[in-house]
Design a protein around this motif. Structure first.
Motif, mmCIF file in Angstrom:
data_model
loop_
_atom_site.group_PDB
_atom_site.id
_atom_site.type_symbol
_atom_site.label_atom_id
_atom_site.label_comp_id
_atom_site.label_asym_id
_atom_site.label_seq_id
_atom_site.Cartn_x
_atom_site.Cartn_y
_atom_site.Cartn_z
ATOM 1 N N UNK A 257 3.537 -0.034 4.755
ATOM 2 C CA UNK A 257 2.596 -0.279 3.661
ATOM 3 C C UNK A 257 3.195 0.074 2.313
ATOM 4 N N UNK A 258 2.913 -0.752 1.342
ATOM 5 C CA UNK A 258 3.327 -0.537 -0.041
ATOM 6 C C UNK A 258 2.056 -0.252 -0.835
ATOM 7 N N UNK A 339 14.908 -5.446 4.605
ATOM 8 C CA UNK A 339 14.510 -4.305 3.787
ATOM 9 C C UNK A 339 15.346 -4.170 2.513
ATOM 10 N N UNK A 340 16.644 -4.330 2.630
ATOM 11 C CA UNK A 340 17.480 -4.161 1.434
ATOM 12 C C UNK A 340 17.189 -5.213 0.362
ATOM 13 N N UNK A 347 11.799 -2.893 -6.651
ATOM 14 C CA UNK A 347 12.202 -1.993 -7.731
ATOM 15 C C UNK A 347 11.892 -2.561 -9.118
ATOM 16 N N UNK A 348 11.685 -3.880 -9.167
ATOM 17 C CA UNK A 348 11.292 -4.502 -10.430
ATOM 18 C C UNK A 348 9.856 -4.123 -10.809
ATOM 19 N N UNK A 349 9.125 -3.550 -9.841
ATOM 20 C CA UNK A 349 7.728 -3.164 -10.073
ATOM 21 C C UNK A 349 7.552 -1.663 -9.856
ATOM 22 N N UNK A 357 7.637 4.193 1.818
ATOM 23 C CA UNK A 357 7.539 3.934 3.247
ATOM 24 C C UNK A 357 8.597 2.975 3.734
ATOM 25 N N UNK A 358 9.049 2.082 2.864
ATOM 26 C CA UNK A 358 10.120 1.155 3.234
ATOM 27 C C UNK A 358 11.482 1.821 3.139
ATOM 28 N N UNK A 359 11.646 2.659 2.156
ATOM 29 C CA UNK A 359 12.926 3.339 1.972
ATOM 30 C C UNK A 359 13.220 4.270 3.143
ATOM 31 N N UNK A 360 12.147 4.782 3.768
ATOM 32 C CA UNK A 360 12.316 5.722 4.880
ATOM 33 C C UNK A 360 12.239 5.039 6.239
ATOM 34 N N UNK A 361 12.222 3.697 6.224
ATOM 35 C CA UNK A 361 12.083 2.959 7.483
ATOM 36 C C UNK A 361 13.325 3.115 8.355
#
Length: 361
Positions: A257-258, A339-340, A347-349, A357-361
């Motif tokens: 989730x974002x 993901x990358x 990151x533009x937002x 949560x995505x960075x720690x996936x």
């Protein structure tokens, strides 16, 4: 009484056991988690099944300490059911959520051909539960339509259409949406939508008036098991999982989730629309070679991966949240191919999104 009649319809009258006790050869563990489905064990017992190994059969709103509120998708509930099945060498385990409108199952992967002993129990839920229910209807209603929510897998769609000869219609997530679409398609004579099922286990069938009913889903699965048992000889059937051996699931599947940090649905919609547009542009200009847009998608944006997986993003209707789901041949591929590139876009937002949560996936 309705469910009893349904089971009697599911098990042919030519069974070796009495038609009054059509489940006499089956050992079934029922785990309703002290919820509304507690009655189901008595129903099966009346029809001949051995349900002595069943657990959490007393209605109690405090629910069991082991796994809390019953949810057939919850790891702890599945583990408790597996343990109960192992203890009594059960043919199948049946799980219900709190109000029994949703079900899940535990099945043995291995059945010893000489002794009939069961082992290697695992959950039947999600895409594979849809696959097995669809297998049932491919025989009883060839060429029918299965309506699911938007998050089901690419491999499920291929299995339904290519292996079973059925039609697969993906619709907006939410079991009421899925059921409503199935009724609409059938009533409008656009399709014979026999099943409306969400990946969570919510399932409604045309033959049951499109009622969202986990106990009726259980009737269909248990009926299949009883017929398989009778065809092979009492106690000599293999695993029901063998019936969907041609269905291949992706090894890696994850949902993240974002969060929209200002809590605004207006911001959520604005950012989401920008993300959708950017993703489509990235597909169109070839900047990401492994992506292609699923033009038949009806919720958010769904992108296919060249390896056979997919990922999609969709926004919540009620919360400031954007969900991202990915299925892939491996965690490494998901990281590199999904993901990358997605993180670089998010990151533009930075000012309005929390995507940790995505960075720690």
């Amino acid at each position: 009484e309705t469910l009893k009649k349904a089971i009697l319809r599911e098990v042919p009258t030519s069974t070796s056991s009495s038609t009054i006790k059509p489940l006499a050869n089956l050992n079934i563990v029922v785990n309703p988690g002290n919820g509304a489905g507690c009655f189901f064990a008595d129903l099966l017992s009346d029809l001949g099944a051995n349900v002595a190994g069943s657990i959490h059969l007393t209605p109690d709103g405090t629910f069991p300490d082991t796994f809390g509120v019953p949810n057939p998708e919850k790891k702890e509930m599945v583990e408790a059911t597996v343990k109960a099945c192992e203890a009594v060498d059960a043919d199948i385990g049946v799980m219900f959520d709190t109000d029994a409108d949703r079900s899940g199952f535990v099945l043995p992967r291995t059945v010893d051909p000489s002794t009939g002993a069961h082992s290697d129990y695992e959950a039947l839920n999600g895409n594979r539960m849809i696959a097995l229910i669809s297998k049932i209807f491919s025989n009883s209603s060839p060429g029918c339509t299965i309506v699911t929510d938007s998050t089901t897998s690419e491999s499920l769609s291929e299995y339904l259409q290519d292996e079973l000869g059925l039609n697969h219609y993906r619709h907006v997530r939410g079991y009421a949406n899925v059921i409503g679409k199935a009724k609409e398609l059938t009533d409008g004579k656009k399709a014979n939508a026999e099943v409306a099922i969400e990946i969570s286990g919510h399932c409604a069938m045309k033959e049951n008036g499109y009622v969202d009913d986990g106990t009726y889903t259980a009737v269909k699965i248990i009926g299949l098991l009883a017929r398989t048992d009778d065809a092979a000889g009492a106690g000599e059937h293999g695993s029901l999982l063998d019936l969907i051996s041609d269905f291949e699931e992706m090894p890696y599947e994850e949902e993240r989730r974002i969060r929209v940090t200002d809590g605004s649905l207006e911001t959520t919609t604005s950012v989401f629309n920008q993300l959708v547009q950017s993703l489509k542009v990235m597909c169109g200009d070839g900047s990401v070679e492994d992506w292609s847009v699923d033009e038949d998608n009806r919720e958010g944006v769904r992108l296919r991966l060249s390896s056979g997986g997919h990922f999609m993003i969709r926004k919540s209707l009620h919360d400031p949240v954007i969900s991202m789901q990915v299925e892939s041949v491996s965690r490494d591929e998901a990281q590199e191919k999904v993901l990358e590139p997605l993180l670089s876009l998010l990151k533009e937002h930075d000012s309005v999104l929390d995507y940790s949560g995505l960075e720690n996936a």
